[in-house]
Every structure is written in C-alpha cells, then in structure tokens.
Design a protein around this motif. Sequence first.
Motif, mmCIF file in Angstrom:
data_model
loop_
_atom_site.group_PDB
_atom_site.id
_atom_site.type_symbol
_atom_site.label_atom_id
_atom_site.label_comp_id
_atom_site.label_asym_id
_atom_site.label_seq_id
_atom_site.Cartn_x
_atom_site.Cartn_y
_atom_site.Cartn_z
ATOM 1 N N ALA A 120 -2.225 -84.377 -2.016
ATOM 2 C CA ALA A 120 -1.812 -82.981 -2.175
ATOM 3 C C ALA A 120 -2.901 -82.025 -1.696
ATOM 4 C CB ALA A 120 -1.498 -82.701 -3.645
ATOM 5 N N GLU A 121 -4.166 -82.422 -1.823
ATOM 6 C CA GLU A 121 -5.274 -81.528 -1.478
ATOM 7 C C GLU A 121 -5.383 -81.348 0.041
ATOM 8 O OE1 GLU A 121 -5.461 -84.090 -3.532
ATOM 9 O OE2 GLU A 121 -6.083 -83.247 -5.463
ATOM 10 N N LYS A 122 -5.971 -80.225 0.425
ATOM 11 C CA LYS A 122 -6.264 -79.991 1.850
ATOM 12 C C LYS A 122 -7.774 -80.019 2.102
ATOM 13 C CE LYS A 122 -1.937 -78.777 2.807
ATOM 14 N NZ LYS A 122 -1.078 -79.966 2.925
ATOM 15 N N VAL A 123 -8.534 -79.900 1.038
ATOM 16 C CA VAL A 123 -9.997 -79.950 1.129
ATOM 17 C C VAL A 123 -10.483 -80.925 0.053
ATOM 18 C CG1 VAL A 123 -12.162 -78.657 0.853
ATOM 19 C CG2 VAL A 123 -10.159 -77.532 1.866
ATOM 20 N N VAL A 124 -11.221 -81.941 0.490
ATOM 21 C CA VAL A 124 -11.753 -82.918 -0.468
ATOM 22 C C VAL A 124 -13.259 -83.016 -0.227
ATOM 23 C CG1 VAL A 124 -11.718 -85.332 -1.203
ATOM 24 C CG2 VAL A 124 -9.588 -84.218 -0.491
ATOM 25 N N VAL A 125 -14.027 -82.681 -1.251
ATOM 26 C CA VAL A 125 -15.481 -82.727 -1.110
ATOM 27 C C VAL A 125 -16.059 -83.512 -2.277
ATOM 28 C CG1 VAL A 125 -17.618 -81.363 -1.091
ATOM 29 C CG2 VAL A 125 -15.574 -80.467 0.027
ATOM 30 N N ALA A 126 -16.915 -84.477 -1.984
ATOM 31 C CA ALA A 126 -17.636 -85.190 -3.041
ATOM 32 C C ALA A 126 -19.079 -85.320 -2.586
ATOM 33 C CB ALA A 126 -17.011 -86.563 -3.280
ATOM 34 N N GLY A 127 -19.932 -84.466 -3.122
ATOM 35 C CA GLY A 127 -21.344 -84.477 -2.742
ATOM 36 C C GLY A 127 -22.067 -85.676 -3.339
ATOM 37 N N VAL A 128 -23.299 -85.885 -2.878
ATOM 38 C CA VAL A 128 -24.080 -87.003 -3.418
ATOM 39 C C VAL A 128 -24.678 -86.608 -4.768
ATOM 40 C CG1 VAL A 128 -24.632 -87.889 -1.130
ATOM 41 C CG2 VAL A 128 -26.204 -86.283 -2.237
ATOM 42 N N SER A 129 -25.200 -87.595 -5.461
ATOM 43 C CA SER A 129 -25.866 -87.322 -6.742
ATOM 44 C C SER A 129 -27.128 -88.185 -6.803
ATOM 45 C CB SER A 129 -24.939 -87.663 -7.912
ATOM 46 O OG SER A 129 -24.769 -89.062 -7.983
ATOM 47 N N ARG A 130 -27.856 -88.068 -7.907
ATOM 48 C CA ARG A 130 -29.089 -88.870 -8.040
ATOM 49 C C ARG A 130 -28.807 -90.367 -7.937
ATOM 50 N NH1 ARG A 130 -30.211 -86.046 -12.744
ATOM 51 N NH2 ARG A 130 -31.314 -84.144 -12.267
ATOM 52 N N THR A 131 -27.646 -90.765 -8.453
ATOM 53 C CA THR A 131 -27.358 -92.205 -8.489
ATOM 54 C C THR A 131 -26.401 -92.646 -7.378
ATOM 55 O OG1 THR A 131 -25.620 -91.678 -10.041
ATOM 56 C CG2 THR A 131 -27.734 -92.427 -10.975
ATOM 57 N N GLN A 132 -25.846 -91.694 -6.655
ATOM 58 C CA GLN A 132 -24.868 -92.045 -5.615
ATOM 59 C C GLN A 132 -25.308 -91.393 -4.307
ATOM 60 O OE1 GLN A 132 -22.801 -93.331 -3.406
ATOM 61 N NE2 GLN A 132 -21.440 -93.845 -5.099
ATOM 62 N N PRO A 133 -25.997 -92.148 -3.430
ATOM 63 C CA PRO A 133 -26.555 -91.527 -2.214
ATOM 64 C C PRO A 133 -25.544 -91.353 -1.075
ATOM 65 C CG PRO A 133 -27.189 -93.828 -2.329
ATOM 66 C CD PRO A 133 -26.381 -93.561 -3.559
ATOM 67 N N ALA A 134 -24.274 -91.675 -1.321
ATOM 68 C CA ALA A 134 -23.255 -91.475 -0.281
ATOM 69 C C ALA A 134 -22.240 -90.454 -0.766
ATOM 70 C CB ALA A 134 -22.563 -92.797 0.046
ATOM 71 N N GLY A 135 -21.819 -89.581 0.127
ATOM 72 C CA GLY A 135 -20.810 -88.573 -0.222
ATOM 73 C C GLY A 135 -19.756 -88.496 0.870
ATOM 74 N N LEU A 136 -18.864 -87.516 0.717
ATOM 75 C CA LEU A 136 -17.704 -87.500 1.609
ATOM 76 C C LEU A 136 -17.139 -86.085 1.703
ATOM 77 C CD1 LEU A 136 -14.836 -90.002 0.890
ATOM 78 C CD2 LEU A 136 -14.373 -87.569 0.949
ATOM 79 N N GLY A 137 -16.621 -85.735 2.864
ATOM 80 C CA GLY A 137 -15.871 -84.489 3.022
ATOM 81 C C GLY A 137 -14.634 -84.800 3.838
ATOM 82 N N MET A 138 -13.499 -84.273 3.437
ATOM 83 C CA MET A 138 -12.273 -84.554 4.196
ATOM 84 C C MET A 138 -11.446 -83.273 4.269
ATOM 85 S SD MET A 138 -9.641 -87.709 3.762
ATOM 86 C CE MET A 138 -8.511 -87.129 2.527
ATOM 87 N N LEU A 139 -11.023 -82.905 5.476
ATOM 88 C CA LEU A 139 -10.264 -81.671 5.670
ATOM 89 C C LEU A 139 -8.960 -81.967 6.398
ATOM 90 C CD1 LEU A 139 -13.041 -79.210 6.947
ATOM 91 C CD2 LEU A 139 -12.287 -79.594 4.594
ATOM 92 N N TYR A 140 -7.932 -81.204 6.015
ATOM 93 C CA TYR A 140 -6.636 -81.305 6.695
ATOM 94 C C TYR A 140 -6.628 -80.323 7.863
ATOM 95 C CZ TYR A 140 -1.672 -80.791 7.636
ATOM 96 O OH TYR A 140 -0.462 -80.725 8.269
ATOM 97 N N TYR A 141 -6.421 -80.835 9.084
ATOM 98 C CA TYR A 141 -6.509 -79.992 10.274
ATOM 99 C C TYR A 141 -5.156 -79.480 10.746
ATOM 100 C CZ TYR A 141 -11.374 -81.546 10.873
ATOM 101 O OH TYR A 141 -12.705 -81.803 10.715
ATOM 102 N N GLU A 142 -5.263 -78.506 11.638
ATOM 103 C CA GLU A 142 -4.092 -77.788 12.145
ATOM 104 C C GLU A 142 -3.129 -78.685 12.930
ATOM 105 O OE1 GLU A 142 -7.305 -76.843 12.703
ATOM 106 O OE2 GLU A 142 -7.668 -77.608 14.725
ATOM 107 N N ASP A 143 -3.601 -79.818 13.445
ATOM 108 C CA ASP A 143 -2.707 -80.691 14.222
ATOM 109 C C ASP A 143 -2.169 -81.832 13.360
ATOM 110 O OD1 ASP A 143 -4.973 -82.144 13.876
ATOM 111 O OD2 ASP A 143 -5.360 -82.545 15.988
ATOM 112 N N ASP A 144 -2.199 -81.613 12.031
ATOM 113 C CA ASP A 144 -1.614 -82.592 11.103
ATOM 114 C C ASP A 144 -2.442 -83.871 11.026
ATOM 115 O OD1 ASP A 144 0.250 -83.149 9.186
ATOM 116 O OD2 ASP A 144 1.642 -84.148 10.562
ATOM 117 N N THR A 145 -3.683 -83.816 11.496
ATOM 118 C CA THR A 145 -4.588 -84.957 11.305
ATOM 119 C C THR A 145 -5.608 -84.565 10.238
ATOM 120 O OG1 THR A 145 -6.224 -84.253 12.943
ATOM 121 C CG2 THR A 145 -4.387 -85.591 13.738
#
Length: 473
Positions: A230-255
């Motif tokens: 359902a989301e169009k913007v997904v952001v999960a930053g890193v933390s002290r214990t989790q050195p990997a993060g993620l960003g995901m965006l819904y683009y204008e061409d449906d990708t």
Amino acid sequence: MWQQGTWDRMSGPGKRAHAIVIGASIAGLSTARVLCDFYDRVTVYDRDDLPPTPAYRAAVPQDRHVHILMARGANEFESLFGGLLEEMTAAGVAKLENRPDCIHFGAAGHVLGTGHTLRHEFTAYVPSRKQLEWQIRRRTTALPNVEIVQRDVNAPLFDGERQAVTGVLLASGGDDEFVAADLVVDASGRGTRLPAWLEQWGFARPAEQTVDVGIGYATQQLTIPNGLIAEKVVVAGVSRTQPAGLGMLYYEDDTWGLTTFTVGHLAPPQTFAQMCTVADQVLPASQAAAIRQAEPLGDIAFHRYPVSRWRRYDKLRRFPGGLIAVGDAVASFNPTYGQGMTMTALQAGHLRRLLAAGSTDLAGELNRATAKSTYPVWTMNAIGDLTLHGNDGPSPWWYRPVGALFDQFLGAAETDPVLAEWFLRRFSLLDSLYMVPPASIVGRAIWHNMSLWWAQRGAASGSTRDPDPVPGR
Ligand SMILES: Cc1cc2nc3c(=O)[nH]c(=O)nc-3n(C[C@H](O)[C@H](O)[C@H](O)COP(=O)(O)OP(=O)(O)OC[C@H]3O[C@@H](n4cnc5c(N)ncnc54)[C@H](O)[C@@H]3O)c2cc1C
C-alpha cells in the motif's frame, strides 16, 4: 501550463550581461533559473550528454539510486519552476496529500507511528531522480535567455589584477577556448576542483568538515504485482545494531526503485536475494514478502559514498570576485537522509534574495547564508551518524547526550502520533531546519516514555493502569 516566473525580474541598466554555470544537474539548473532574471544571458555548460527524455546520465551515477524529494524541496522547486509539481503529477508521479499511511518510516531502529490523521497539511511527491532532473532541465532549456551547452569546462579564468574570475576556459582539442562572464558558478558537484583552483590563484583552501560514513549502495529497479504493497515510500534507516538499511519508492512508470545500503565500509548486498534478506531484517513481513514477489528489471547498480563533506567557504577571509559555488560542490550530505537536492533548492532561494537585494558581496553573503542553512542539517546528520548509526569518528562531547535524547524521542514517536508528525515535518525540512524540539515536545516524549514504562511495569505486576495516557491525543 508552466510559465516563466516573474519575481524580482530585473531589466535595464542594472542587469548584468553574462553568467556561466558549470554543471547542468540539479544545482546548476536551479541556479540558472535564478540567474536568468538578473543577467542578460546565462550559459550552462555540462560535459555530459543530456538526454531529451527522462534517462540516466553517465556523469551523475547516483541518479540510478533512490532519491527522496523532501516535501520542503518540492515546495522550493515549485517556487523556482512554477507548475512543476502539477506536471510531474500529470506524468504519473505519486502525490501523497495528507497520506502518512503511504509512508513507512523507520529511523535508528524505530518505526514512526504515521498511520493516523495529521494535524497539519503534509504533501509529498515521489518522482524518480531522472524524472525530476528532466522536468527541471526542460523548463530551464525553455527559458529564452538560458542556453545549455554540452562542453567540458577546464577551469575558470582568474585575473590576478582584479582578483576576480572573468570567465571560463573550455576544453577543446588544442588551446582552451575562453568565454567571458561577469559571474561564474561552480555547480560541478562533489568532485569539484575549486579548492585546488583557489590555491593556484593565491587564496586559502577551504577547511573541510567530514564524517566518515562508509556507505555502500546497491539498487535494483522492480515491478511489484498490484495490491501487494500500500505504501509509496518505504524507508528503513540503519541503527547501532543493524548496519544495513533500505529505501524504496514507487515511480511514475509503475516501477519501484529499491536501494539497499550499508554503513561503516561494509559491502552492500551483491544480489537481489541478498537485498531481499535485508528487507526481511528491516521491514514488516508484508512489505518484505512483496519485495520477494517482485520482478527485478535490469542489473543492480552500485555506488560507494565514503564521506560526507562540507567545504567551509564561509570561513575564508578572502574569496575571488565573480565566482560562487553551489550544491554538492559546497556540501555533500549523507545521501541516506535524502537532503541534497532540497538543500540545493534552498541555496537557490538564498541566491535569489541576495541578487534581488542588490548584494555587493555576492560570494561572501551566499557562503554565509548557505552555512546558516547547512549547519543544523549537517549537525543532526553527524549526530545520527556518529551516535545512532554506529559510525566511528571524532565528535564534540555533546553529540552523545543529544543522540541519546533523540533516541528516546524516536522511541516515543513510535506510538505517539503527535511526536511522529513533528519528526516527519522536521525530517522533511518543512517547519525548520533545526531538529531541536521545543520544551513542550520534549516533555511530551518524556511523559510518553514514562507512561509506557509504568504501564509495562504495571502489566508485569498485574496492575490495570491505563497503558496509553498521553495527553491531548
Ligand atoms: C548515492 C546517492 C544518493 C542520493 N540520494 C539523494 C536523495 O535521496 N535525495 C536528495 O535530495 N539527494 C540525494 N543525493 C544528493 C543529490 O544527488 C545531489 O545533492 C544533487 O544531485 C545535486 O548535486 P549537484 O547538482 O551539486 O551535482 P551533481 O548532481 O553531481 O552534478 C554535477 C554536474 O556537473 C557536471 N560537471 C562536472 N564537472 C564539469 C566540468 N568540468 N565541465 C562541465 N560539466 C561538469 C557533471 O556532468 C554533472 O552534470 C544522493 C547522492 C548520492 C551520491
């Protein structure tokens, strides 16, 4: 339909003849838009092949990676290029008007409670980087006194007698070609050679502030079957214990653009399967499952970003006339916070105000105005990087207590929607560039955390105390 803006348009004898901008990316184009109202002619040089449609560019390798456009940035770009947001929306760019439920926001190990009604209007736009840059470029190209030319600038030309830059030298097969200008703008990005040029011309190099973030990016474009997310913007930053993060965006061409990143010089994921593993670790199960069902498009793009860097031109006692620097050439912010383009747009606003006021010390005043807007954002980033994200590096003594308080605040914002909204607006650089909460908000965070603590303690000992006694909800 878009029309050229009319603010502060200068005409007649006060108007200067020619301005040159080195670099036709976000900073260069925004600056050209401002300058065209104060100069007869503006020429923008870029060494890259500038595509006529939204497309990736060789000289801007970061454009393949998720670029968040902050809500403040959208407003600032709209004020420079009237009608931009409407046309982007018409081109399919997602417009999130009071839709916090379309944003999943994780920061430093906390997930903000944004699935509620907002108290203040909040609109975000979600263009791909290539779409935003193309929209801005075509508007700049349409300006009658602006020309964008594909040429490599070797260096600005400095006149020692006047202590000023008088134009640029364009690289050509043989001797460099000189083009005269009243003002030269360095918008050539993070790799600028301006510090070395200053030294050659007899000026001091700027002091540099850096934060060693050691970020590795891996980005995959995807299609996700309808209805899975359902989301169009997904952001999960890193933390002290989790050195990997993620960003995901819904683009204008449906990708979708999916960027996974690591900090502390760790290698980013190398395969889509490894990216899915990061998603499993940092996202709610439903979102991670949607990514697992996605179809990857094309290859994974990688990028290394070792240090955030702020060149302190504002601290120099002497600076050449006829020259200013903008964008990443001045400050390059930790990209995982998504601020660079917005900070560039703010700087264009500073320039507009200074030119309209008839500044007689354009570089000095712009450098100081830029430093004023950069300081709070840079400092909050550094506190996050060095105290909440597990990066190493020297820092003032007060970073740690401020970071700890901020961690407490984010913890409370997980379940207190007022705090979550306060954070979202500040993070989006909307209300203020300072992430310093007023006493009422600090008090609310402390009260909220204490109440939760009491409720958990009560539950453990069998008491029936109200678990959610935050006032004003
Ligand atoms: C991996 C990554 C992710 C990012 N994510 C975000 C995000 O989510 N949100 C956000 O707001 N910002 C983000 N940024 C920052 C953003 O990309 C920049 O702030 C933005 O592009 C503005 O940069 P600029 O215009 O100053 O320079 P650049 O975009 O680097 O452009 C410099 C231009 O100058 C040209 N050039 C250079 N030298 C010469 C020369 N000698 N002659 C002619 N032309 C020249 C180049 O060809 C290029 O077009 C990210 C950055 C990176 C690295």
